[in-house]
Design an enzyme around this catalytic site. Structure first.
Site, PDB file in Angstrom:
ATOM      1  N   ARG A  51      40.835  20.759 -74.487  1.00 49.52           N
ATOM      2  CA  ARG A  51      39.683  19.564 -74.453  1.00 49.52           C
ATOM      3  C   ARG A  51      38.802  19.729 -73.141  1.00 49.52           C
ATOM      4  NH1 ARG A  51      41.873  13.785 -76.574  1.00 49.52           N
ATOM      5  NH2 ARG A  51      40.229  13.308 -75.260  1.00 49.52           N
ATOM      6  N   ARG A  79      38.772   8.511 -67.082  1.00 49.26           N
ATOM      7  CA  ARG A  79      39.163   8.128 -68.404  1.00 49.26           C
ATOM      8  C   ARG A  79      40.304   6.957 -68.064  1.00 49.26           C
ATOM      9  NH1 ARG A  79      40.961  13.293 -71.142  1.00 49.26           N
ATOM     10  NH2 ARG A  79      41.361  12.051 -72.883  1.00 49.26           N
ATOM     11  N   ARG A  91      38.599   0.144 -78.288  1.00 51.42           N
ATOM     12  CA  ARG A  91      38.793   0.106 -76.879  1.00 51.42           C
ATOM     13  C   ARG A  91      38.077  -0.719 -75.963  1.00 51.42           C
ATOM     14  NH1 ARG A  91      39.468   6.086 -77.349  1.00 51.42           N
ATOM     15  NH2 ARG A  91      40.010   7.245 -75.363  1.00 51.42           N
ATOM     16  N   LYS A 125      49.186   9.218 -78.355  1.00 48.20           N
ATOM     17  CA  LYS A 125      48.769   8.473 -79.409  1.00 48.20           C
ATOM     18  C   LYS A 125      48.306   9.224 -80.582  1.00 48.20           C
ATOM     19  CE  LYS A 125      45.170   6.405 -77.518  1.00 48.20           C
ATOM     20  NZ  LYS A 125      45.195   7.023 -75.983  1.00 48.20           N
ATOM     21  N   ARG A 177      47.994  20.154 -71.451  1.00 50.07           N
ATOM     22  CA  ARG A 177      47.981  20.156 -72.850  1.00 50.07           C
ATOM     23  C   ARG A 177      46.772  21.184 -73.358  1.00 50.07           C
ATOM     24  NH1 ARG A 177      46.228  14.114 -74.856  1.00 50.07           N
ATOM     25  NH2 ARG A 177      44.125  14.020 -74.362  1.00 50.07           N
TER      26      ARG A 177
HETATM   27  P1  AMP Z   1      40.435  10.124 -77.292  1.00 49.49           P
HETATM   28  O1  AMP Z   1      40.246  11.275 -78.057  1.00 49.49           O
HETATM   29  O2  AMP Z   1      40.560   8.897 -77.895  1.00 49.49           O
HETATM   30  O3  AMP Z   1      40.958  10.328 -75.876  1.00 49.49           O
HETATM   31  O4  AMP Z   1      38.596   9.946 -77.018  1.00 49.49           O
HETATM   32  C1  AMP Z   1      37.723  10.950 -76.199  1.00 49.49           C
HETATM   33  C2  AMP Z   1      36.693  10.264 -75.483  1.00 49.49           C
HETATM   34  O5  AMP Z   1      35.966  10.084 -76.680  1.00 49.49           O
HETATM   35  C3  AMP Z   1      36.780   8.865 -74.950  1.00 49.49           C
HETATM   36  O6  AMP Z   1      37.035   9.278 -73.494  1.00 49.49           O
HETATM   37  C4  AMP Z   1      35.499   8.105 -75.243  1.00 49.49           C
HETATM   38  O7  AMP Z   1      34.456   8.981 -74.440  1.00 49.49           O
HETATM   39  C5  AMP Z   1      35.160   8.595 -76.386  1.00 49.49           C
HETATM   40  N1  AMP Z   1      35.697   7.589 -77.235  1.00 49.49           N
HETATM   41  C6  AMP Z   1      36.614   7.543 -78.274  1.00 49.49           C
HETATM   42  N2  AMP Z   1      37.011   6.574 -79.008  1.00 49.49           N
HETATM   43  C7  AMP Z   1      36.226   5.684 -78.365  1.00 49.49           C
HETATM   44  C8  AMP Z   1      36.120   4.187 -78.568  1.00 49.49           C
HETATM   45  N3  AMP Z   1      36.530   3.640 -79.363  1.00 49.49           N
HETATM   46  N4  AMP Z   1      34.790   3.529 -77.776  1.00 49.49           N
HETATM   47  C9  AMP Z   1      34.218   4.192 -76.898  1.00 49.49           C
HETATM   48  N5  AMP Z   1      34.405   5.590 -76.644  1.00 49.49           N
HETATM   49  C10 AMP Z   1      35.266   6.196 -77.401  1.00 49.49           C
END
Ligand code: AMP
Length: 216
Positions: free
Chosen positions: A161, A172, A88, A13, A127
């Site tokens: 990460r 996740r 989310r 994404k 990654r």
């Molecule tokens: P991402 O980079 O989108 O995979 O997000 C990394 C982490 O940030 C996720 O596993 C959540 O812990 C937190 N996170 C990101 N966006 C959200 C969201 N919209 N709602 C809740 N937690 C979020």
């Protein structure tokens, strides 16, 4: 054009949102990036978020809705936005809908990028990215042309990460299936959901997204 990219972690994404930003001149709003920036600068929010992110769980809705509301208030450009990682949960989606309606705005498309869980674990755990410019790589699928040197900026430091380890990735994915997947029928009912196959290379997936949106 206001877009949302939906899909489990590791579907690309972030990478596709970057492309959309460049090619369609929309602003990329990534809540994961915003949270990682808060963690890096050690703010109170960062401290709270760090533990939750390391556990692979979701940060509370109220925090996330606030975070995105501030950004939608002050768009850098007016050609629209692409949301990466938000909403989310159903309460986040409801809040987004209200926030946009209050500004006479709406979502045009929600694009689901679909990939099997088994493929995702391999994608995520391999990654890494350039510490200098953030360019993304993968141990198996996208190595730098010269080992240890970033193709884009020539830097030799790379980062991973913290939440890209197998245990956190499983948590996740669980959070995605339990809390985020209900957004698929939610947006399908509104008639704005589109699904693209996330298998294959970044270029192949980009081609499918472009075909859907129309070239600009
Ligand atoms: P991402 O980079 O989108 O995979 O997000 C990394 C982490 O940030 C996720 O596993 C959540 O812990 C937190 N996170 C990101 N966006 C959200 C969201 N919209 N709602 C809740 N937690 C979020």
């Amino acid at each position: 054009m206001n877009l949302v990219l939906l899909g489990p972690p590791g579907t690309g994404k972030g990478t596709q949102a970057q492309r959309l930003e460049k090619c369609y001149d929309v602003v990329k709003l990534s809540t994961g990036d915003m949270l990682r920036a808060a963690v890096a600068c050690g703010s109170e929010l960062g401290k709270t978020a760090q533990k939750i992110m390391e556990a692979g769980a979701l940060v509370p809705d109220a925090i996330m809705v606030d975070m995105i509301a501030q950004r939608i208030e002050t768009p850098d450009r007016s050609n629209g936005f692409v949301l990466d990682g938000f909403p989310r949960t159903t309460p986040q989606a409801d809040a987004l809908g209200k926030m946009l309606a209050a500004k006479d705005m709406k979502l045009d498309r929600v694009i689901e990028i679909k990939v099997d869980d088994a493929a995702l674990i391999e994608r995520i755990t391999g990654r890494f990215s350039c510490a200098g410019c953030g360019a993304g790589y993968h141990e198996k699928f996208r190595r730098p042309k010269v080992d240890g040197v970033c193709d884009s900026c020539g830097a030799t430091e790379f980062t991973r990460r913290q939440d890209d380890n197998p245990e956190t990735v499983r948590a996740r994915l669980k959070a995605y299936h339990r809390q985020t997947a209900p957004l698929l029928p939610y947006y399908r009912e509104k008639g704005i959901l589109e699904t693209v196959d996330g298998a294959g290379s970044i270029e192949e997936v980009w081609g499918r997204i472009e075909a859907l949106l129309g070239r600009v």
